[in-house]
Every structure is written in C-alpha cells, then in structure tokens.
Design a protein around this motif. Sequence first.
Motif, PDB file in Angstrom:
ATOM      1  N   HIS A  59       3.086   4.244  -5.055  1.00 59.27           N
ATOM      2  CA  HIS A  59       2.659   5.476  -5.662  1.00 59.27           C
ATOM      3  C   HIS A  59       3.254   5.212  -6.495  1.00 59.27           C
ATOM      4  O   HIS A  59       4.324   5.509  -7.040  1.00 59.27           O
ATOM      5  CB  HIS A  59       2.586   6.732  -5.070  1.00 59.27           C
ATOM      6  CG  HIS A  59       1.895   7.949  -5.759  1.00 59.27           C
ATOM      7  ND1 HIS A  59       1.008   8.842  -5.699  1.00 59.27           N
ATOM      8  CD2 HIS A  59       3.062   9.028  -7.099  1.00 59.27           C
ATOM      9  CE1 HIS A  59       0.901   9.336  -6.366  1.00 59.27           C
ATOM     10  NE2 HIS A  59       2.002   9.814  -7.439  1.00 59.27           N
ATOM     11  N   TYR A  60       2.364   5.414  -8.214  1.00 60.60           N
ATOM     12  CA  TYR A  60       3.066   5.043  -9.847  1.00 60.60           C
ATOM     13  C   TYR A  60       3.132   6.311 -10.331  1.00 60.60           C
ATOM     14  O   TYR A  60       2.080   7.566  -9.796  1.00 60.60           O
ATOM     15  CB  TYR A  60       1.913   3.787  -9.999  1.00 60.60           C
ATOM     16  CG  TYR A  60       2.285   2.882 -10.213  1.00 60.60           C
ATOM     17  CD1 TYR A  60       3.026   2.077 -10.252  1.00 60.60           C
ATOM     18  CD2 TYR A  60       1.781   2.235  -8.365  1.00 60.60           C
ATOM     19  CE1 TYR A  60       3.336   0.540 -10.103  1.00 60.60           C
ATOM     20  CE2 TYR A  60       1.257   0.515  -8.657  1.00 60.60           C
ATOM     21  CZ  TYR A  60       2.713  -0.162  -9.109  1.00 60.60           C
ATOM     22  OH  TYR A  60       2.777  -0.973  -8.401  1.00 60.60           O
TER      23      TYR A  60
ATOM     24  N   ASN B 296       0.780  -0.935  -0.013  1.00 60.74           N
ATOM     25  CA  ASN B 296      -0.002  -0.180   0.397  1.00 60.74           C
ATOM     26  C   ASN B 296       1.120   1.433   0.431  1.00 60.74           C
ATOM     27  O   ASN B 296       0.461   2.460   0.388  1.00 60.74           O
ATOM     28  CB  ASN B 296      -0.747  -0.417   1.047  1.00 60.74           C
ATOM     29  CG  ASN B 296       0.173  -0.165   2.925  1.00 60.74           C
ATOM     30  OD1 ASN B 296       1.232  -0.082   2.597  1.00 60.74           O
ATOM     31  ND2 ASN B 296      -1.152  -0.120   3.502  1.00 60.74           N
ATOM     32  N   ASN B 297       1.976   1.016  -0.392  1.00 60.71           N
ATOM     33  CA  ASN B 297       2.952   2.048  -0.365  1.00 60.71           C
ATOM     34  C   ASN B 297       3.701   2.122  -1.728  1.00 60.71           C
ATOM     35  O   ASN B 297       4.245   3.388  -1.547  1.00 60.71           O
ATOM     36  CB  ASN B 297       4.574   2.161   0.778  1.00 60.71           C
ATOM     37  CG  ASN B 297       5.161   0.611   0.450  1.00 60.71           C
ATOM     38  OD1 ASN B 297       5.060   0.500  -0.381  1.00 60.71           O
ATOM     39  ND2 ASN B 297       6.128   1.038   1.089  1.00 60.71           N
TER      40      ASN B 297
ATOM     41  N   VAL C 238      -0.296   7.937  -0.614  1.00 62.99           N
ATOM     42  CA  VAL C 238      -0.621   7.347  -2.624  1.00 62.99           C
ATOM     43  C   VAL C 238      -1.454   8.061  -2.515  1.00 62.99           C
ATOM     44  O   VAL C 238      -2.589   7.287  -2.419  1.00 62.99           O
ATOM     45  CB  VAL C 238      -0.572   6.401  -2.335  1.00 62.99           C
ATOM     46  CG1 VAL C 238      -0.968   4.965  -3.301  1.00 62.99           C
ATOM     47  CG2 VAL C 238       0.897   5.146  -1.144  1.00 62.99           C
ATOM     48  N   THR C 239      -1.402   8.967  -4.087  1.00 64.48           N
ATOM     49  CA  THR C 239      -2.909   9.248  -4.485  1.00 64.48           C
ATOM     50  C   THR C 239      -2.911   8.495  -5.991  1.00 64.48           C
ATOM     51  O   THR C 239      -3.542   8.191  -6.673  1.00 64.48           O
ATOM     52  CB  THR C 239      -2.957  10.274  -4.679  1.00 64.48           C
ATOM     53  OG1 THR C 239      -1.300  10.800  -5.709  1.00 64.48           O
ATOM     54  CG2 THR C 239      -2.394  10.968  -3.697  1.00 64.48           C
ATOM     55  N   GLN C 240      -1.572   7.766  -6.824  1.00 64.12           N
ATOM     56  CA  GLN C 240      -2.326   6.827  -7.652  1.00 64.12           C
ATOM     57  C   GLN C 240      -1.508   5.108  -7.295  1.00 64.12           C
ATOM     58  O   GLN C 240      -0.474   4.776  -7.547  1.00 64.12           O
ATOM     59  CB  GLN C 240      -0.973   7.336  -8.525  1.00 64.12           C
ATOM     60  CG  GLN C 240      -1.155   6.627 -10.104  1.00 64.12           C
ATOM     61  CD  GLN C 240      -2.436   6.242 -10.222  1.00 64.12           C
ATOM     62  OE1 GLN C 240      -3.359   7.507 -10.814  1.00 64.12           O
ATOM     63  NE2 GLN C 240      -2.619   5.113 -10.986  1.00 64.12           N
ATOM     64  N   PRO C 241      -2.399   4.921  -6.536  1.00 61.53           N
ATOM     65  CA  PRO C 241      -2.641   3.079  -6.120  1.00 61.53           C
ATOM     66  C   PRO C 241      -1.843   2.160  -7.217  1.00 61.53           C
ATOM     67  O   PRO C 241      -1.320   0.721  -6.984  1.00 61.53           O
ATOM     68  CB  PRO C 241      -3.249   3.020  -5.010  1.00 61.53           C
ATOM     69  CG  PRO C 241      -4.176   3.769  -6.012  1.00 61.53           C
ATOM     70  CD  PRO C 241      -3.661   4.705  -6.212  1.00 61.53           C
TER      71      PRO C 241
ATOM     72  N   TYR D 230       7.279   3.784  -9.653  1.00 61.85           N
ATOM     73  CA  TYR D 230       6.682   4.455  -8.518  1.00 61.85           C
ATOM     74  C   TYR D 230       7.687   4.992  -7.554  1.00 61.85           C
ATOM     75  O   TYR D 230       8.622   4.746  -7.828  1.00 61.85           O
ATOM     76  CB  TYR D 230       5.668   3.002  -8.131  1.00 61.85           C
ATOM     77  CG  TYR D 230       6.684   2.115  -7.141  1.00 61.85           C
ATOM     78  CD1 TYR D 230       7.134   1.433  -5.677  1.00 61.85           C
ATOM     79  CD2 TYR D 230       7.558   0.987  -8.678  1.00 61.85           C
ATOM     80  CE1 TYR D 230       7.676   0.883  -5.916  1.00 61.85           C
ATOM     81  CE2 TYR D 230       7.660  -0.424  -8.130  1.00 61.85           C
ATOM     82  CZ  TYR D 230       8.399  -0.215  -6.709  1.00 61.85           C
ATOM     83  OH  TYR D 230       9.010  -1.155  -5.791  1.00 61.85           O
ATOM     84  N   GLU D 231       7.379   5.771  -6.676  1.00 62.63           N
ATOM     85  CA  GLU D 231       7.646   6.020  -5.678  1.00 62.63           C
ATOM     86  C   GLU D 231       6.886   5.122  -4.478  1.00 62.63           C
ATOM     87  O   GLU D 231       6.026   5.299  -4.149  1.00 62.63           O
ATOM     88  CB  GLU D 231       7.403   7.623  -5.334  1.00 62.63           C
ATOM     89  CG  GLU D 231       7.861   8.610  -6.470  1.00 62.63           C
ATOM     90  CD  GLU D 231       7.752   9.745  -6.648  1.00 62.63           C
ATOM     91  OE1 GLU D 231       6.606  10.224  -5.529  1.00 62.63           O
ATOM     92  OE2 GLU D 231       8.022  10.631  -7.009  1.00 62.63           O
ATOM     93  N   LYS D 232       8.044   5.040  -3.687  1.00 64.54           N
ATOM     94  CA  LYS D 232       7.498   4.524  -2.221  1.00 64.54           C
ATOM     95  C   LYS D 232       7.328   5.404  -1.251  1.00 64.54           C
ATOM     96  O   LYS D 232       7.689   6.791  -1.275  1.00 64.54           O
ATOM     97  CB  LYS D 232       8.493   3.855  -1.808  1.00 64.54           C
ATOM     98  CG  LYS D 232       8.660   1.976  -2.087  1.00 64.54           C
ATOM     99  CD  LYS D 232       9.359   1.779  -1.400  1.00 64.54           C
ATOM    100  CE  LYS D 232       9.334   0.190  -1.828  1.00 64.54           C
ATOM    101  NZ  LYS D 232      10.868  -0.106  -1.434  1.00 64.54           N
ATOM    102  N   ARG D 233       5.817   5.687  -0.688  1.00 68.10           N
ATOM    103  CA  ARG D 233       5.891   6.898  -0.123  1.00 68.10           C
ATOM    104  C   ARG D 233       4.864   6.202   1.322  1.00 68.10           C
ATOM    105  O   ARG D 233       4.228   5.045   1.068  1.00 68.10           O
ATOM    106  CB  ARG D 233       4.298   7.482  -0.740  1.00 68.10           C
ATOM    107  CG  ARG D 233       4.917   8.486  -1.833  1.00 68.10           C
ATOM    108  CD  ARG D 233       4.428   9.536  -2.520  1.00 68.10           C
ATOM    109  NE  ARG D 233       4.704   9.780  -3.532  1.00 68.10           N
ATOM    110  CZ  ARG D 233       3.476  11.154  -3.954  1.00 68.10           C
ATOM    111  NH1 ARG D 233       2.291  11.269  -3.874  1.00 68.10           N
ATOM    112  NH2 ARG D 233       4.310  11.818  -5.083  1.00 68.10           N
TER     113      ARG D 233
END
Length: 154
Positions: A118-119, A115-116, A137-140, A129-132
């Motif tokens: 963010h694509y 769940n971390n 995360v707004t783009q899962p 993706y970034e790990k957030r």
Amino acid sequence: MAACGGRESASLDAREHDCMARAMYFESNRSSRDGMIAVGTVVMNRVDSPDFPGTVCGVVGQKRQFAPGVMSRKMQGRSVALVREAAAAVLRGERHPRIVRARFFHAAGYRASYNNMHYVLTTGGNAFYEKRRPEFVTQPVPLEPLEGITGRSL
C-alpha cells in the motif's frame, strides 16, 4: 557501569547519527530533503517496531535491507552536510507526515508484483509503502512524486 550523560552516551548518539546519515546518503536522492526525511522516518518506524532491531544502527546494519556497503562505503561531497542536517532533524523527532506507519521503500522506478504493498508516498527517488493484507490495499501503485513537504528545501 554507564556514565549518565557522559562520553559513552555522546559516543552512542554520534554513532546513531552516523548510521542514520548513512541510510539517508545511500538510499535517497541527496538533493531531496523530503526523500532523506522519508528514509529517516522509515528507519525510525523500524526502530519502534518489535519486528526490527531497536536501534538506528541495528536497523541500518541489517543484511539485505539497505544499499550494499551502507555501513562501510565513504560518504563524500557537498551533500554530506545536508544529509547530516536531515539525520539530526529526524533524530530530534522530525518525521515525514506522509509516511506515518510505512516501514518499507524501493526505488521509484521498480515495479513489484506483490499484492500487499500500500503506497503512501513517492519522493527523493523512492516509493514508500506499508505492507497490508491485500483486501486493505487501496493504493497498489506508487504515487506521483511529491517534494517540498518537509522544512527547507536543499
């Protein structure tokens, strides 16, 4: 003592170029310049991060981070010249504008349950993706593939 601008420096540059080309060759769809530049941008984002080694070869050679055999398998075929051009472009400073801070990617068809993630981009057969923290995360889910953003197409 290292020679300033001499053979030692040229040899290091050639080695870093080879490592970058290897990451692009074995990790991207070699018909997609965007995919190669995106992989190279992730490599450079890792080089710039204190969480990873500070050289291209250090990043690409890390165990279980890139394709098996990335540092030893043979690169061959028409795409090698295209990969080397893209590697040189990234080492000269070109970056994929959609990657920004992303330091991770996986095959576009893979679905992770974390769940971390963010694509930010899907291109060249990979989802970047970034790990957030989960609340940021707004783009899962991976985005639709996008090509044709970087330089000339291959």
